[in-house]
Design a protein around this motif. Structure first.
Motif, PDB file in Angstrom:
ATOM      1  N   GLN A   1       0.847  -1.193   0.000  1.00  0.00           N
ATOM      2  CA  GLN A   1       0.000   0.000   0.000  1.00  0.00           C
ATOM      3  C   GLN A   1       0.884   1.246   0.000  1.00  0.00           C
ATOM      4  O   GLN A   1       1.939   1.272   0.608  1.00  0.00           O
ATOM      5  N   VAL A   2       0.409   2.281  -0.675  1.00  0.00           N
ATOM      6  CA  VAL A   2       1.118   3.563  -0.746  1.00  0.00           C
ATOM      7  C   VAL A   2       0.223   4.639  -0.158  1.00  0.00           C
ATOM      8  O   VAL A   2      -0.961   4.723  -0.484  1.00  0.00           O
ATOM      9  N   HIS A   3       0.773   5.430   0.737  1.00  0.00           N
ATOM     10  CA  HIS A   3       0.043   6.544   1.322  1.00  0.00           C
ATOM     11  C   HIS A   3       0.620   7.846   0.791  1.00  0.00           C
ATOM     12  O   HIS A   3       1.846   8.022   0.787  1.00  0.00           O
ATOM     13  N   LEU A   4      -0.249   8.742   0.336  1.00  0.00           N
ATOM     14  CA  LEU A   4       0.174  10.024  -0.219  1.00  0.00           C
ATOM     15  C   LEU A   4      -0.418  11.161   0.599  1.00  0.00           C
ATOM     16  O   LEU A   4      -1.614  11.136   0.899  1.00  0.00           O
ATOM     17  N   ALA A   5       0.405  12.140   0.923  1.00  0.00           N
ATOM     18  CA  ALA A   5      -0.063  13.272   1.719  1.00  0.00           C
ATOM     19  C   ALA A   5       0.373  14.570   1.061  1.00  0.00           C
ATOM     20  O   ALA A   5       1.572  14.834   0.955  1.00  0.00           O
ATOM     21  N   GLU A   6      -0.613  15.357   0.628  1.00  0.00           N
ATOM     22  CA  GLU A   6      -0.321  16.641  -0.007  1.00  0.00           C
ATOM     23  C   GLU A   6      -0.253  17.758   1.027  1.00  0.00           C
ATOM     24  O   GLU A   6      -0.896  17.686   2.078  1.00  0.00           O
ATOM     25  N   SER A   7       0.472  18.804   0.673  1.00  0.00           N
ATOM     26  CA  SER A   7       0.522  20.015   1.476  1.00  0.00           C
ATOM     27  C   SER A   7       0.895  21.175   0.565  1.00  0.00           C
ATOM     28  O   SER A   7       1.343  20.965  -0.561  1.00  0.00           O
ATOM     29  N   GLY A   8       0.689  22.394   1.074  1.00  0.00           N
ATOM     30  CA  GLY A   8       1.130  23.565   0.337  1.00  0.00           C
ATOM     31  C   GLY A   8       0.052  24.376  -0.340  1.00  0.00           C
ATOM     32  O   GLY A   8       0.329  25.426  -0.924  1.00  0.00           O
ATOM     33  N   GLY A   9      -1.182  23.908  -0.285  1.00  0.00           N
ATOM     34  CA  GLY A   9      -2.254  24.678  -0.898  1.00  0.00           C
ATOM     35  C   GLY A   9      -2.550  25.937  -0.100  1.00  0.00           C
ATOM     36  O   GLY A   9      -2.021  26.154   0.988  1.00  0.00           O
ATOM     37  N   GLY A  10      -3.414  26.783  -0.664  1.00  0.00           N
ATOM     38  CA  GLY A  10      -3.778  28.005   0.025  1.00  0.00           C
ATOM     39  C   GLY A  10      -4.420  29.010  -0.897  1.00  0.00           C
ATOM     40  O   GLY A  10      -4.830  28.675  -2.016  1.00  0.00           O
ATOM     41  N   LEU A  11      -4.511  30.237  -0.412  1.00  0.00           N
ATOM     42  CA  LEU A  11      -5.114  31.333  -1.161  1.00  0.00           C
ATOM     43  C   LEU A  11      -4.010  32.242  -1.671  1.00  0.00           C
ATOM     44  O   LEU A  11      -3.120  32.649  -0.907  1.00  0.00           O
ATOM     45  N   VAL A  12      -4.061  32.580  -2.954  1.00  0.00           N
ATOM     46  CA  VAL A  12      -3.055  33.438  -3.551  1.00  0.00           C
ATOM     47  C   VAL A  12      -3.722  34.340  -4.583  1.00  0.00           C
ATOM     48  O   VAL A  12      -4.749  33.971  -5.168  1.00  0.00           O
ATOM     49  N   GLN A  13      -3.148  35.507  -4.793  1.00  0.00           N
ATOM     50  CA  GLN A  13      -3.695  36.404  -5.807  1.00  0.00           C
ATOM     51  C   GLN A  13      -3.235  35.983  -7.195  1.00  0.00           C
ATOM     52  O   GLN A  13      -2.191  35.331  -7.356  1.00  0.00           O
ATOM     53  N   ALA A  14      -3.990  36.356  -8.189  1.00  0.00           N
ATOM     54  CA  ALA A  14      -3.622  36.062  -9.569  1.00  0.00           C
ATOM     55  C   ALA A  14      -2.224  36.609  -9.860  1.00  0.00           C
ATOM     56  O   ALA A  14      -1.880  37.718  -9.449  1.00  0.00           O
TER      57      ALA A  14
ATOM     58  N   ASN B   1       6.477   4.523  -9.580  1.00  0.00           N
ATOM     59  CA  ASN B   1       7.383   4.955 -10.636  1.00  0.00           C
ATOM     60  C   ASN B   1       6.900   6.249 -11.280  1.00  0.00           C
ATOM     61  O   ASN B   1       7.696   7.066 -11.713  1.00  0.00           O
ATOM     62  N   ALA B   2       5.600   6.423 -11.366  1.00  0.00           N
ATOM     63  CA  ALA B   2       5.015   7.634 -11.904  1.00  0.00           C
ATOM     64  C   ALA B   2       4.238   8.350 -10.812  1.00  0.00           C
ATOM     65  O   ALA B   2       3.468   7.742 -10.072  1.00  0.00           O
ATOM     66  N   MET B   3       4.465   9.652 -10.725  1.00  0.00           N
ATOM     67  CA  MET B   3       3.741  10.491  -9.779  1.00  0.00           C
ATOM     68  C   MET B   3       3.102  11.622 -10.575  1.00  0.00           C
ATOM     69  O   MET B   3       3.725  12.149 -11.509  1.00  0.00           O
ATOM     70  N   ALA B   4       1.915  11.995 -10.182  1.00  0.00           N
ATOM     71  CA  ALA B   4       1.194  13.001 -10.965  1.00  0.00           C
ATOM     72  C   ALA B   4       0.370  13.906 -10.067  1.00  0.00           C
ATOM     73  O   ALA B   4       0.095  13.578  -8.908  1.00  0.00           O
ATOM     74  N   TRP B   5       0.003  15.011 -10.638  1.00  0.00           N
ATOM     75  CA  TRP B   5      -0.953  15.931 -10.020  1.00  0.00           C
ATOM     76  C   TRP B   5      -2.174  16.038 -10.927  1.00  0.00           C
ATOM     77  O   TRP B   5      -2.033  16.202 -12.151  1.00  0.00           O
ATOM     78  N   PHE B   6      -3.322  15.945 -10.304  1.00  0.00           N
ATOM     79  CA  PHE B   6      -4.595  16.186 -10.969  1.00  0.00           C
ATOM     80  C   PHE B   6      -5.306  17.291 -10.193  1.00  0.00           C
ATOM     81  O   PHE B   6      -4.933  17.615  -9.064  1.00  0.00           O
ATOM     82  N   ARG B   7      -6.338  17.849 -10.793  1.00  0.00           N
ATOM     83  CA  ARG B   7      -7.124  18.847 -10.078  1.00  0.00           C
ATOM     84  C   ARG B   7      -8.586  18.715 -10.441  1.00  0.00           C
ATOM     85  O   ARG B   7      -8.932  18.210 -11.515  1.00  0.00           O
ATOM     86  N   GLN B   8      -9.412  19.170  -9.519  1.00  0.00           N
ATOM     87  CA  GLN B   8     -10.857  19.117  -9.748  1.00  0.00           C
ATOM     88  C   GLN B   8     -11.493  20.389  -9.220  1.00  0.00           C
ATOM     89  O   GLN B   8     -11.412  20.691  -8.026  1.00  0.00           O
ATOM     90  N   ALA B   9     -12.098  21.130 -10.126  1.00  0.00           N
ATOM     91  CA  ALA B   9     -12.817  22.343  -9.774  1.00  0.00           C
ATOM     92  C   ALA B   9     -14.282  21.991  -9.513  1.00  0.00           C
ATOM     93  O   ALA B   9     -14.779  20.965  -9.997  1.00  0.00           O
ATOM     94  N   PRO B  10     -14.999  22.827  -8.756  1.00  0.00           N
ATOM     95  CA  PRO B  10     -16.403  22.531  -8.464  1.00  0.00           C
ATOM     96  C   PRO B  10     -17.228  22.336  -9.731  1.00  0.00           C
ATOM     97  O   PRO B  10     -17.143  23.146 -10.671  1.00  0.00           O
TER      98      PRO B  10
ATOM     99  N   ALA C   1      -8.887  25.045  -7.668  1.00  0.00           N
ATOM    100  CA  ALA C   1      -9.359  23.659  -7.649  1.00  0.00           C
ATOM    101  C   ALA C   1      -8.777  22.961  -6.427  1.00  0.00           C
ATOM    102  O   ALA C   1      -7.906  23.507  -5.737  1.00  0.00           O
ATOM    103  N   ILE C   2      -9.266  21.749  -6.201  1.00  0.00           N
ATOM    104  CA  ILE C   2      -8.594  20.853  -5.264  1.00  0.00           C
ATOM    105  C   ILE C   2      -7.551  20.089  -6.070  1.00  0.00           C
ATOM    106  O   ILE C   2      -7.878  19.503  -7.113  1.00  0.00           O
ATOM    107  N   TYR C   3      -6.337  20.101  -5.593  1.00  0.00           N
ATOM    108  CA  TYR C   3      -5.237  19.433  -6.284  1.00  0.00           C
ATOM    109  C   TYR C   3      -4.928  18.108  -5.578  1.00  0.00           C
ATOM    110  O   TYR C   3      -4.734  18.077  -4.365  1.00  0.00           O
ATOM    111  N   TYR C   4      -4.876  17.051  -6.382  1.00  0.00           N
ATOM    112  CA  TYR C   4      -4.651  15.715  -5.860  1.00  0.00           C
ATOM    113  C   TYR C   4      -3.326  15.162  -6.379  1.00  0.00           C
ATOM    114  O   TYR C   4      -3.011  15.289  -7.562  1.00  0.00           O
ATOM    115  N   CYS C   5      -2.604  14.516  -5.504  1.00  0.00           N
ATOM    116  CA  CYS C   5      -1.408  13.780  -5.865  1.00  0.00           C
ATOM    117  C   CYS C   5      -1.807  12.332  -6.132  1.00  0.00           C
ATOM    118  O   CYS C   5      -2.701  11.800  -5.468  1.00  0.00           O
TER     119      CYS C   5
END
Length: 125
Positions: free
Chosen positions: A1-14, A32-41, A95-99
């Motif tokens: 099993q692999v556990h992934l924990a994201e951090s670093g999100g927040g609010l930022v100006q354009a 072997n492959a790591m990726a980022w996905f995102r999902q907006a409402p 969006a919410i960013y997923y690893c």
């Protein structure tokens, strides 16, 4: 099993920057492959960027057209961590960013076996 924990999100100006981190723990096989996905409402989860070790010889990276030249994915194998440096952020990057981790690099959501819980990125205009 692999556990992934994201951090670093927040609010930022354009126009601002954020760096997301994803720490992997557990079995190394299957990452072997790591990726980022995102999902907006109200939208489907979409590919952002991926990095993969190809036959242990070289590293391959892939980016969605919408983030190319603004985002950079990298990995530190010694720390079992993958990063997403996001520059020139736009409100549409909100969006919410997923690893995610997989045995082989792919741009498809269904190709990834392991997922983090996600981290919120909000870009204000």
């Amino acid at each position: 099993q692999v556990h992934l924990a994201e951090s670093g999100g927040g609010l930022v100006q354009a126009g601002g920057s954020l760096r997301l981190s994803c720490a992997a723990s557990g079995r190394s096989f299957g990452t072997n492959a790591m990726a980022w996905f995102r999902q907006a409402p109200g939208k489907e989860r979409e590919f952002v960027a991926a990095v993969g070790d190809i036959a242990g010889r070289y590293v391959r990276t892939e980016y969605a057209n919408s983030v190319r030249n603004r985002f950079t994915i990298s990995r530190d194998n010694a720390k079992n961590t993958v990063y997403l440096q996001m520059n020139s952020l736009k409100p549409e990057d909100t969006a919410i960013y997923y690893c995610a981790a997989a045995a082989r690099l792919t741009l498809e959501v269904f190709g990834y076996d392991y997922w983090g819980q996600g981290t919120q990125v909000t870009v204000s205009s």
